[in-house]
Scaffold this motif. Sequence first.
Motif, PDB file in Angstrom:
ATOM      1  N   GLN A   1       0.837  -1.198   0.000  1.00 39.34           N
ATOM      2  CA  GLN A   1       0.000   0.000   0.000  1.00 39.34           C
ATOM      3  C   GLN A   1       0.875   1.253   0.000  1.00 39.34           C
ATOM      4  O   GLN A   1       0.623   2.205  -0.745  1.00 39.34           O
ATOM      5  CB  GLN A   1      -0.914  -0.004   1.238  1.00 39.34           C
ATOM      6  CG  GLN A   1      -1.916   1.136   1.276  1.00 39.34           C
ATOM      7  CD  GLN A   1      -2.962   0.986   0.181  1.00 39.34           C
ATOM      8  OE1 GLN A   1      -3.342  -0.121  -0.176  1.00 39.34           O
ATOM      9  NE2 GLN A   1      -3.405   2.100  -0.382  1.00 39.34           N
TER      10      GLN A   1
ATOM     11  N   ARG B   1       2.369   1.711  -3.351  1.00 38.46           N
ATOM     12  CA  ARG B   1       1.339   2.111  -4.298  1.00 38.46           C
ATOM     13  C   ARG B   1       1.013   3.592  -4.143  1.00 38.46           C
ATOM     14  O   ARG B   1       0.912   4.318  -5.119  1.00 38.46           O
ATOM     15  CB  ARG B   1       0.078   1.287  -4.037  1.00 38.46           C
ATOM     16  CG  ARG B   1      -1.001   1.482  -5.066  1.00 38.46           C
ATOM     17  CD  ARG B   1      -2.367   1.668  -4.432  1.00 38.46           C
ATOM     18  NE  ARG B   1      -3.283   2.151  -5.467  1.00 38.46           N
ATOM     19  CZ  ARG B   1      -3.517   3.441  -5.683  1.00 38.46           C
ATOM     20  NH1 ARG B   1      -2.926   4.386  -4.954  1.00 38.46           N
ATOM     21  NH2 ARG B   1      -4.340   3.819  -6.645  1.00 38.46           N
TER      22      ARG B   1
ATOM     23  N   THR C   1      -0.219   2.640 -11.321  1.00 40.11           N
ATOM     24  CA  THR C   1      -0.249   1.806 -10.113  1.00 40.11           C
ATOM     25  C   THR C   1      -0.934   0.469 -10.356  1.00 40.11           C
ATOM     26  O   THR C   1      -1.180  -0.284  -9.423  1.00 40.11           O
ATOM     27  CB  THR C   1      -1.001   2.535  -8.977  1.00 40.11           C
ATOM     28  OG1 THR C   1      -2.339   2.779  -9.425  1.00 40.11           O
ATOM     29  CG2 THR C   1      -0.347   3.839  -8.602  1.00 40.11           C
TER      30      THR C   1
ATOM     31  N   ASP D   1      -1.626  -2.336  -7.609  1.00 39.51           N
ATOM     32  CA  ASP D   1      -3.016  -2.576  -7.219  1.00 39.51           C
ATOM     33  C   ASP D   1      -3.334  -4.064  -7.307  1.00 39.51           C
ATOM     34  O   ASP D   1      -3.998  -4.628  -6.452  1.00 39.51           O
ATOM     35  CB  ASP D   1      -3.974  -1.790  -8.129  1.00 39.51           C
ATOM     36  CG  ASP D   1      -3.994  -0.311  -7.766  1.00 39.51           C
ATOM     37  OD1 ASP D   1      -3.706   0.005  -6.592  1.00 39.51           O
ATOM     38  OD2 ASP D   1      -4.274   0.510  -8.646  1.00 39.51           O
ATOM     39  N   GLU D   2      -2.832  -4.657  -8.385  1.00 33.39           N
ATOM     40  CA  GLU D   2      -3.087  -6.079  -8.578  1.00 33.39           C
ATOM     41  C   GLU D   2      -2.435  -6.902  -7.465  1.00 33.39           C
ATOM     42  O   GLU D   2      -3.028  -7.821  -6.913  1.00 33.39           O
ATOM     43  CB  GLU D   2      -2.546  -6.512  -9.938  1.00 33.39           C
ATOM     44  CG  GLU D   2      -3.249  -7.722 -10.483  1.00 33.39           C
ATOM     45  CD  GLU D   2      -3.101  -7.818 -12.004  1.00 33.39           C
ATOM     46  OE1 GLU D   2      -2.595  -8.838 -12.453  1.00 33.39           O
ATOM     47  OE2 GLU D   2      -3.476  -6.841 -12.698  1.00 33.39           O
TER      48      GLU D   2
END
Length: 534
Positions: A109, A112, A122, A126-127
């Motif tokens: 996080q 990201r 991102t 995110d994946e």
Amino acid sequence: MTPARQTRAQRLAMPLARQVMRDLAIEHGGCIRPVQLRRTDITTGQTDQVLVPCGHTLATVCPACASRAKTLRAAQCREGWHLDTEPAIAPDDPDDEQQMWVERRAETQRDRDEAAAAGQDTAELDELAGELDELITRSGLRGHVLPAQPARRRRSTRRRQDTPDLPRKPIMARTIGRTYTAPDGTTYRPSMFLTLTCDSYGTVREDGTPADADSYDYPRAARDAIHFAALFDRLVQNLRRFLGYDVQYFAAVEPQRRLAPHVHIAIRGTISRADLRRVLAATYHQVWWPPADHVRYEDDELPVWHEASGRYLDPTTGAFLPTWDQALDAIGTTAEPLHVARFGPRFDAKGVLAGSKDTARCIGYLTKYLTKQLGHCHQAQTDAEHAHAERLADALRYELCSPACANWLRYGIEPKNPRPGLRPGQCKGKAHRREYLGYGGRRVLVSRKWSGKTLADHRADRKAWLTEALGISATDPARYSWEPVTPGDPDYMPNGRRLLHVVADRLKWQTALDEARRRAGVQAASLSATRRAA
Ligand SMILES: [Zn+2]
Ligand SMILES: [Zn+2]
């Protein structure tokens, strides 16, 4: 010692050897993408390497893990369907594995958010975050690490949903269905198997392709698929209110040959066909999104990103586009919803008794396609099938998948959570991708009190059964600490070596299982089923 020089033929044979390792691992039911973890014994300080299966649910990614995941889902489905006592739901303390995944999730996080702040793409992070969320869920923690975004808007679009035209009962806390006692005193607790489809978009032939492609309603097919999960939620709500108890379900979303989603649902308890028809007729989902019937910006003159404000502007006038929230607030009181999704009038419903052949067959339907992507369940063979898939993909390309969809720019509305680089027709939302056929939601939908267990609990059950069958004593989880091993670490194993270990481990297990089978004289069939699930 310098390594012996390889001949060209030796080098060419290398990838082949890797392929052989892979095939061998698959043949023995081993994971082909194992994750390497370093396990440290807290009391002795001794470390060893543990290979954890990747746990992927798609057979194209990892056949063994996908097949185990499917078996596990079948077990989950079976256990919850005919429960005759209320399942106990109580959260436990997080253990080390859970803590490790949560920490990695936190790091992802952070990365990201930094990438997003620097204006970088991102999507990959995110994946990764999504995968870690899966792992966290798999390790037995309920819910997600990040709380859902706090709602900023006061005016709820939900309130606009009309109340269904159905009698309502207060919902009791009960989750188990009614029993029926036969004159001879036998008690039955029947449950249901339902299959619900989308509406008709035009006549289709045997192969699922439209009889008349020009009149087939592709836009409506696309929108129904996108909102299918929300429609399913409405159905469950309505069923619970109508029947007056906390109805539990295990459902699997699959494509029909015409490439529209349909859903198989195992329900605990029964409902008559007449009542079901009534609930279905009253069930719909209204999509209260801003109107999108007029394209304002074509591809050659799209709204432009304004870095300083973090907003999109009209390319000619330089005026800000209305934000998502502004566009929502501008929906008039007399406006129509953007879309109304409903199930089709045709449905399949039958009662199923606990432990019957029917139960096994239905669980087969429920889990049949789970290891495949929606778009890969029916591979197009003929020209007509290719053309049909193509037309649906075209319709989905500019369809609106969510409030954050890049396609909103075409209609002069700034998508929710805007960022630079959004382009209509190139939205990253799952629903637009071919393999999802418009449905980007979860394939298996299970209510919270189905079996009273998470998938991780079901996995632990299997493991416990196996260790007992093999006479192995379970290890104390509090004795170890775990950490991931990364490519820079001295004890890092490249994938080829991991696969060697996987195959060796599988062989050892299989020998031990065969031995246990010989000793116990247990039926071969039940053990091989367990081996698949192990
Ligand atoms: Zn795997
Ligand atoms: Zn989209």
